[in-house]
Design a protein around this motif. Structure first.
Motif, PDB file in Angstrom:
ATOM      1  N   PRO A   1      92.722  32.365  -2.388  1.00 13.07           N
ATOM      2  CA  PRO A   1      93.149  30.961  -2.343  1.00 13.07           C
ATOM      3  C   PRO A   1      92.454  30.149  -1.253  1.00 13.07           C
ATOM      4  CG  PRO A   1      94.778  32.355  -1.316  1.00 13.07           C
ATOM      5  CD  PRO A   1      93.584  33.220  -1.588  1.00 13.07           C
TER       6      PRO A   1
ATOM      7  N   SER B   1      88.410  22.168  -1.981  1.00 10.29           N
ATOM      8  CA  SER B   1      89.270  22.344  -0.799  1.00 10.29           C
ATOM      9  C   SER B   1      89.159  21.142   0.144  1.00 10.29           C
ATOM     10  CB  SER B   1      88.848  23.619  -0.067  1.00 10.29           C
ATOM     11  OG  SER B   1      89.174  23.558   1.308  1.00 10.29           O
ATOM     12  N   ILE B   2      90.304  20.655   0.577  1.00 12.06           N
ATOM     13  CA  ILE B   2      90.331  19.520   1.508  1.00 12.06           C
ATOM     14  C   ILE B   2      89.896  19.992   2.900  1.00 12.06           C
ATOM     15  CG2 ILE B   2      91.869  17.777   2.551  1.00 12.06           C
ATOM     16  CD1 ILE B   2      93.447  18.062  -0.255  1.00 12.06           C
ATOM     17  N   THR B   3      90.233  21.239   3.223  1.00 13.77           N
ATOM     18  CA  THR B   3      89.796  21.814   4.502  1.00 13.77           C
ATOM     19  C   THR B   3      88.263  21.905   4.533  1.00 13.77           C
ATOM     20  OG1 THR B   3      91.793  23.172   4.368  1.00 13.77           O
ATOM     21  CG2 THR B   3      90.203  23.752   6.090  1.00 13.77           C
TER      22      THR B   3
ATOM     23  N   GLU C   1      84.761  31.523  -4.954  1.00  6.04           N
ATOM     24  CA  GLU C   1      85.624  31.299  -3.788  1.00  6.04           C
ATOM     25  C   GLU C   1      86.402  32.561  -3.419  1.00  6.04           C
ATOM     26  OE1 GLU C   1      88.565  28.204  -4.253  1.00  6.04           O
ATOM     27  OE2 GLU C   1      88.633  28.520  -6.410  1.00  6.04           O
TER      28      GLU C   1
ATOM     29  N   LYS D   1      94.538  22.691  -9.418  1.00  7.30           N
ATOM     30  CA  LYS D   1      95.468  23.560  -8.688  1.00  7.30           C
ATOM     31  C   LYS D   1      96.660  23.835  -9.609  1.00  7.30           C
ATOM     32  CE  LYS D   1      97.147  24.116  -3.956  1.00  7.30           C
ATOM     33  NZ  LYS D   1      96.558  25.420  -3.685  1.00  7.30           N
TER      34      LYS D   1
ATOM     35  N   ARG E   1      94.314  15.002  -5.729  1.00 10.14           N
ATOM     36  CA  ARG E   1      94.058  16.302  -6.381  1.00 10.14           C
ATOM     37  C   ARG E   1      95.175  16.626  -7.374  1.00 10.14           C
ATOM     38  NH1 ARG E   1      92.575  21.230  -2.529  1.00 10.14           N
ATOM     39  NH2 ARG E   1      94.814  21.224  -2.191  1.00 10.14           N
TER      40      ARG E   1
ATOM     41  N   THR F   1      94.162  25.290   3.656  1.00  4.72           N
ATOM     42  CA  THR F   1      95.270  24.758   4.457  1.00  4.72           C
ATOM     43  C   THR F   1      96.024  25.852   5.218  1.00  4.72           C
ATOM     44  OG1 THR F   1      95.521  22.897   2.987  1.00  4.72           O
ATOM     45  CG2 THR F   1      97.470  23.505   4.249  1.00  4.72           C
TER      46      THR F   1
ATOM     47  N   TYR G   1      96.398  31.016 -10.518  1.00  2.00           N
ATOM     48  CA  TYR G   1      96.932  31.933  -9.504  1.00  2.00           C
ATOM     49  C   TYR G   1      97.455  33.197 -10.175  1.00  2.00           C
ATOM     50  CZ  TYR G   1      95.904  28.094  -6.547  1.00  2.00           C
ATOM     51  OH  TYR G   1      95.191  27.122  -5.886  1.00  2.00           O
TER      52      TYR G   1
HETATM   53  C1  LIG Z   1      92.034  28.522  -5.079  1.00  2.00           C
HETATM   54  C2  LIG Z   1      92.032  27.764  -3.801  1.00  2.00           C
HETATM   55  N1  LIG Z   1      90.856  27.420  -3.263  1.00  2.00           N
HETATM   56  C3  LIG Z   1      90.786  26.729  -2.104  1.00  2.00           C
HETATM   57  C4  LIG Z   1      91.940  26.338  -1.433  1.00  2.00           C
HETATM   58  C5  LIG Z   1      91.841  25.552  -0.163  1.00  2.00           C
HETATM   59  O1  LIG Z   1      92.147  24.210  -0.397  1.00  2.00           O
HETATM   60  P1  LIG Z   1      92.733  23.290   0.758  1.00  2.00           P
HETATM   61  O2  LIG Z   1      91.741  23.312   1.846  1.00  2.00           O
HETATM   62  O3  LIG Z   1      92.833  21.929   0.141  1.00  2.00           O
HETATM   63  O4  LIG Z   1      94.041  23.862   1.141  1.00  2.00           O
HETATM   64  C6  LIG Z   1      93.192  26.682  -1.954  1.00  2.00           C
HETATM   65  C7  LIG Z   1      94.427  26.299  -1.255  1.00  2.00           C
HETATM   66  O5  LIG Z   1      94.924  25.236  -1.440  1.00  2.00           O
HETATM   67  C8  LIG Z   1      93.242  27.398  -3.167  1.00  2.00           C
HETATM   68  O6  LIG Z   1      94.415  27.734  -3.693  1.00  2.00           O
END
Ligand SMILES: Cc1ncc(COP(=O)(O)O)c(C=O)c1O
Length: 339
Positions: free
Chosen positions: A222, A244-246, A219, A183, A80, A282, A188
């Motif tokens: 974050p 999102s990796i989660t 979304e 990212k 990413r 995360t 942000y």
């Molecule tokens: C804008 C945004 N969306 C989604 C996520 C969730 O991503 P991840 O599950 O990779 O942390 C994050 C945090 O990293 C984020 O900043």
């Protein structure tokens, strides 16, 4: 170090012993340097400061019952970051360099990895930015890649609890063909007005809509959004959200426990059909959503009136944190042990 109260850590910054840094110059990455300083020396004309040529990552290391430190899907964070670098034309950090830097900084700060059972983790923050002098709007010729770590407490102290979200009607975090999937810091900065506005109105965070038509869910601040109905895990497909990796992991876990999964545009009206809703990322893994309020219509979409998370998301949450800590078998091959 024994003075850290692991069970009462916040999701904030605590100084650790070391961070690692690497500089890109003349078309090549230099060696990884270990630093004890919390400051960085940045050229005042750096593009990272002026033009937002910057990207970061967020990941966690967890201590298992067996005393082994586990990283979760670091390859996905590395990829990413490469994608974010492409998005704002920065030098890419090769996957191998990313891995070496993460392992090094975690090992050097081993004593800051919170113990098994404390609910806390070591948060890992890789950062990449355009460095060196550049006055015109142009990609930098030099880059700094660094990683710091800091122990963080569980996002929800006293257990995972539903939170309320406010739909953002006034602000977008990313343009339809902009940088929403990367990212990068600019997204942000762009989200701050909406987040602070929601907090001031008593909400935990904001739910962004697609910037083009304002018809679909994008979304949650974050974190990615998901809804559950008819034994199906549904999450938005959009060109302006961060992959999102989660979320990607929850989809696999959902399938493994017999749920159907759908990644597709989610119209606002569908909010009234979900049996459960949540935000995932995360930091909190899952933030169950109690209700979502639309300030335009005054409509509330209510999922929980008690302080309990929905049963399906609780199951997904327990499975995922189990894999991350080593309590559950790593059947998907997501975990790297820090030797
Ligand atoms: C804008 C945004 N969306 C989604 C996520 C969730 O991503 P991840 O599950 O990779 O942390 C994050 C945090 O990293 C984020 O900043």
């Amino acid at each position: 170090m024994n003075t850290l109260d692991w069970s009462n850590l916040s999701f904030g910054y605590i100084k650790t012993d070391y961070n690692v840094r690497c500089h890109y110059k003349n078309g090549a990455w230099g060696d990884i340097e270990v630093s004890t300083s919390e400051s960085i020396n940045v050229h005042m004309a750096a593009t990272g400061l002026h033009y937002g040529q910057e990207a970061f990552e967020g990941m966690k290391a967890n201590m298992g019952k067996d005393g082994k430190i586990r990283l979760f899907r670091w390859e996905d964070n590395a990829r990413r970051l490469i994608n974010s670098a492409r998005g704002v034309l920065m030098a890419e950090v090769p996957e191998e360099l990313f891995k070496e830097a993460v392992l090094k900084v975690v090992k050097l700060n081993k004593k800051f990895v919170p113990p098994y059972g404390s609910g806390a983790s070591l948060y890992i923050r890789p950062l990449l930015f355009g460095d060196g002098p550049m006055v015109g709007v142009s990609p930098a010729e030099e880059y700094t890649f660094m990683i710091f770590v800091t122990p963080v407490g569980p996002y929800f102290k006293g257990g995972i609890k539903p939170v309320d979200m406010l739909i953002s009607r006034e602000y977008d975090r990313a343009a339809p063909q902009g940088t929403g999937t990367f990212k990068v810091g600019g997204n942000y900065a762009a989200s701050l007005r909406a987040i602070v506005d929601a907090r001031e109105k008593g909400f935990a965070n904001v739910l962004f809509l697609d910037a083009k038509e304002k018809k679909y869910i994008d979304e949650c601040g974050p974190a990615n959004f998901f809804g559950i109905k008819n034994n199906t895990y549904i999450t938005p497909k959009s060109d302006s959200i961060l992959p999102s990796i989660t979320n990607k992991s929850l989809i696999k876990i959902a399938e493994s426990i017999g749920l159907k999964t759908e990644r597709r545009p989610v119209p606002i009206e569908e909010l009234s059909e979900f049996e459960e809703a949540g935000a995932c990322g995360t930091a909190a893994v899952i933030s169950p959503i109690g209700k979502i309020v639309d300030p335009d219509t005054g409509k509330s979409y209510v999922y929980r009136t008690d302080s309990e998370p929905g049963p399906i998301q609780m199951k997904l949450y327990n499975k995922l944190i189990g894999i991350q800590s080593g309590d559950e078998p790593d059947t998907f091959g997501w975990v790297t042990i820090v030797e």
